[in-house]
Design a protein around this motif. Structure first.
Motif, PDB file in Angstrom:
ATOM      1  N   TYR A 141      31.200 -75.520  49.846  1.00 20.92           N
ATOM      2  CA  TYR A 141      29.757 -75.296  49.961  1.00 20.92           C
ATOM      3  C   TYR A 141      29.436 -74.013  50.722  1.00 20.92           C
ATOM      4  O   TYR A 141      28.717 -74.033  51.732  1.00 20.92           O
ATOM      5  CB  TYR A 141      29.050 -76.490  50.610  1.00 20.92           C
ATOM      6  CG  TYR A 141      29.385 -77.819  50.013  1.00 20.92           C
ATOM      7  CD1 TYR A 141      29.271 -78.046  48.639  1.00 20.92           C
ATOM      8  CD2 TYR A 141      29.825 -78.871  50.814  1.00 20.92           C
ATOM      9  CE1 TYR A 141      29.592 -79.274  48.088  1.00 20.92           C
ATOM     10  CE2 TYR A 141      30.141 -80.101  50.277  1.00 20.92           C
ATOM     11  CZ  TYR A 141      30.020 -80.300  48.912  1.00 20.92           C
ATOM     12  OH  TYR A 141      30.335 -81.531  48.374  1.00 20.92           O
ATOM     13  N   GLU A 192      27.406 -71.846  50.099  1.00 15.25           N
ATOM     14  CA  GLU A 192      25.968 -71.571  50.063  1.00 15.25           C
ATOM     15  C   GLU A 192      25.225 -72.232  51.230  1.00 15.25           C
ATOM     16  O   GLU A 192      24.088 -71.880  51.535  1.00 15.25           O
ATOM     17  CB  GLU A 192      25.359 -72.021  48.722  1.00 15.25           C
ATOM     18  CG  GLU A 192      25.310 -73.526  48.505  1.00 15.25           C
ATOM     19  CD  GLU A 192      26.596 -74.169  47.999  1.00 15.25           C
ATOM     20  OE1 GLU A 192      26.530 -75.328  47.572  1.00 15.25           O
ATOM     21  OE2 GLU A 192      27.665 -73.530  48.026  1.00 15.25           O
ATOM     22  N   CYS A 193      25.852 -73.198  51.879  1.00 12.67           N
ATOM     23  CA  CYS A 193      25.242 -73.885  53.021  1.00 12.67           C
ATOM     24  C   CYS A 193      25.561 -73.128  54.301  1.00 12.67           C
ATOM     25  O   CYS A 193      26.694 -72.743  54.538  1.00 12.67           O
ATOM     26  CB  CYS A 193      25.765 -75.317  53.122  1.00 12.67           C
ATOM     27  SG  CYS A 193      25.353 -76.343  51.697  1.00 12.67           S
TER      28      CYS A 193
END
Length: 139
Positions: free
Chosen positions: A124, A126-127
């Motif tokens: 992840y 993008e987090c």
């Protein structure tokens, strides 16, 4: 001489389980039947669960029920817990929950080194925060 007060059933019971946090923690089952007052709110349940899960620093416990995601128990560097609910703070009995599983996350669970390339891999990417990654993992 004294009249005995009739007992009324004012409690409900939920089957609760949690992840193991180390090998020695696997010796006994973590599963318990937790009695809850009829009027307990979801926030109260998360507070009760914070006493059930091991006290650890900088982890997040995701609280998933058979009725859906309930919320998160978030601990800081002093192992003090705060909570984030998923949804409104409503009575637990109205949620029709019979089972709960508490799953724990620690920050490094979302990154590792690729054994073949030696490159750092992020789950992840993008987090931006640890908490965002935990929420993403529970979508």
């Amino acid at each position: 001489m004294f009249k005995r007060k009739k007992e009324t059933k004012n409690n409900s019971s939920i089957q609760v389980n949690r992840d193991s946090v180390c090998m020695g923690d696997d010796c006994n089952s973590h599963e318990v039947n937790m009695a809850l007052p009829e009027n307990m709110l979801l926030s109260g349940l998360l507070q009760r669960l914070a006493g059930y899960v091991p006290s650890m620093k900088n982890v997040i416990w995701a609280v998933q029920s058979d009725a859906g995601m309930c919320g998160y128990i978030i601990t800081d560097s002093d192992a003090a817990a705060s909570f984030e609910l998923c949804g409104t703070d409503m009575p637990v009995k109205e949620m029709h929950i019979s089972r709960i599983m508490c799953r724990y996350y620690y920050p490094s669970i979302f990154s590792w080194t690729d054994g073949q390339t030696g490159n750092r891999v992020e789950k992840y990417p993008e987090c931006r925060t640890f908490f965002e990654k935990v929420k993403k993992d529970n979508e």
